[in-house]
Design a protein around this motif. Structure first.
Motif, PDB file in Angstrom:
ATOM      1  N   TYR A 192       4.333  -0.377  -2.894  1.00 14.09           N
ATOM      2  CA  TYR A 192       4.454   0.987  -3.427  1.00 14.09           C
ATOM      3  C   TYR A 192       3.377   1.816  -2.744  1.00 14.09           C
ATOM      4  CZ  TYR A 192       4.632   4.900  -6.670  1.00 14.09           C
ATOM      5  OH  TYR A 192       4.754   6.160  -7.215  1.00 14.09           O
ATOM      6  N   TRP A 246       1.309   7.012   4.575  1.00 10.47           N
ATOM      7  CA  TRP A 246       2.616   6.486   4.948  1.00 10.47           C
ATOM      8  C   TRP A 246       2.484   5.204   5.773  1.00 10.47           C
ATOM      9  CZ3 TRP A 246       2.915   6.124  10.182  1.00 10.47           C
ATOM     10  CH2 TRP A 246       2.159   7.018  10.941  1.00 10.47           C
ATOM     11  N   THR A 253      12.066   2.291   8.613  1.00  8.40           N
ATOM     12  CA  THR A 253      11.736   3.296   7.609  1.00  8.40           C
ATOM     13  C   THR A 253      10.300   3.774   7.752  1.00  8.40           C
ATOM     14  OG1 THR A 253      11.681   3.755   5.237  1.00  8.40           O
ATOM     15  CG2 THR A 253      11.076   1.545   5.892  1.00  8.40           C
ATOM     16  N   SER A 282       7.871   5.131   5.071  1.00  7.67           N
ATOM     17  CA  SER A 282       7.742   5.281   3.620  1.00  7.67           C
ATOM     18  C   SER A 282       6.431   5.982   3.308  1.00  7.67           C
ATOM     19  CB  SER A 282       7.786   3.914   2.940  1.00  7.67           C
ATOM     20  OG  SER A 282       9.025   3.279   3.221  1.00  7.67           O
ATOM     21  N   ASP A 292       7.035   6.215  -2.467  1.00 10.40           N
ATOM     22  CA  ASP A 292       8.139   5.368  -2.022  1.00 10.40           C
ATOM     23  C   ASP A 292       7.816   3.902  -2.291  1.00 10.40           C
ATOM     24  OD1 ASP A 292       9.418   7.638  -1.067  1.00 10.40           O
ATOM     25  OD2 ASP A 292       8.771   7.325   1.009  1.00 10.40           O
ATOM     26  N   VAL A 314       9.222  -0.335  -1.451  1.00 15.61           N
ATOM     27  CA  VAL A 314      10.029  -1.231  -0.627  1.00 15.61           C
ATOM     28  C   VAL A 314       9.936  -2.632  -1.215  1.00 15.61           C
ATOM     29  CG1 VAL A 314      10.361  -2.202   1.688  1.00 15.61           C
ATOM     30  CG2 VAL A 314       9.492   0.144   1.452  1.00 15.61           C
TER      31      VAL A 314
END
Length: 143
Positions: free
Chosen positions: A79, A84, A95, A97, A101, A103
């Protein structure tokens, strides 16, 4: 179904211990990546190894990708708290993120961390808590 909870004892409680992790008591330390420092949140000890939770904070942004690797675990969850991270996966997903965001990476899935912001901060969970990182060859057709 009997209504029991997986991992629960006969008295309805689990073997998981209440744990409060205060930032002031959990210093950042060096870890598996030289561009990150890590703060263990005490969950591995509290869950008998079922779950690991840590905060990863950039010392500097990445200067080169980590290289393709897998983790020996059931799953890794990240998280993004700040900044980023760019990731690529064996299925072709790529991606970037950012803050807020999340994953979920299945255990054993090939992936590569491509880049991070200089200020990235990530909450990472893994099940079980003992998660090994293993370098691997890139997926076919990728380098």
């Amino acid at each position: 179904m009997d209504g029991s909870i997986a991992g629960a004892r006969a008295d309805g409680k689990t073997d998981i211990k209440l744990t409060v992790s205060n930032k002031a008591d959990q210093p950042f330390v060096k870890g598996r990546r030289k561009f990150f420092r890590y703060r263990d949140l005490g969950m591995q000890a509290a869950t008998g190894g079922k779950l690991r939770a840590q905060v990863m904070e950039a010392i500097t942004g990445m200067t080169e990708p980590t290289g393709w690797h897998t983790h020996q675990c059931e799953a890794q969850f990240i998280y993004i708290l700040k900044g980023w991270v760019e990731l690529e996966f064996e299925d072709g997903t790529r991606t970037r993120s950012g803050q807020g965001d999340a994953v979920l990476i299945p255990g054993g899935m090939k992936h590569n961390e491509i880049a991070t912001s200089d200020d990235v901060e990530i909450l990472e969970l893994s099940i079980p808590g003992d998660m090994a990182t293993k370098p691997c060859d890139p997926p076919e057709g990728r380098g």
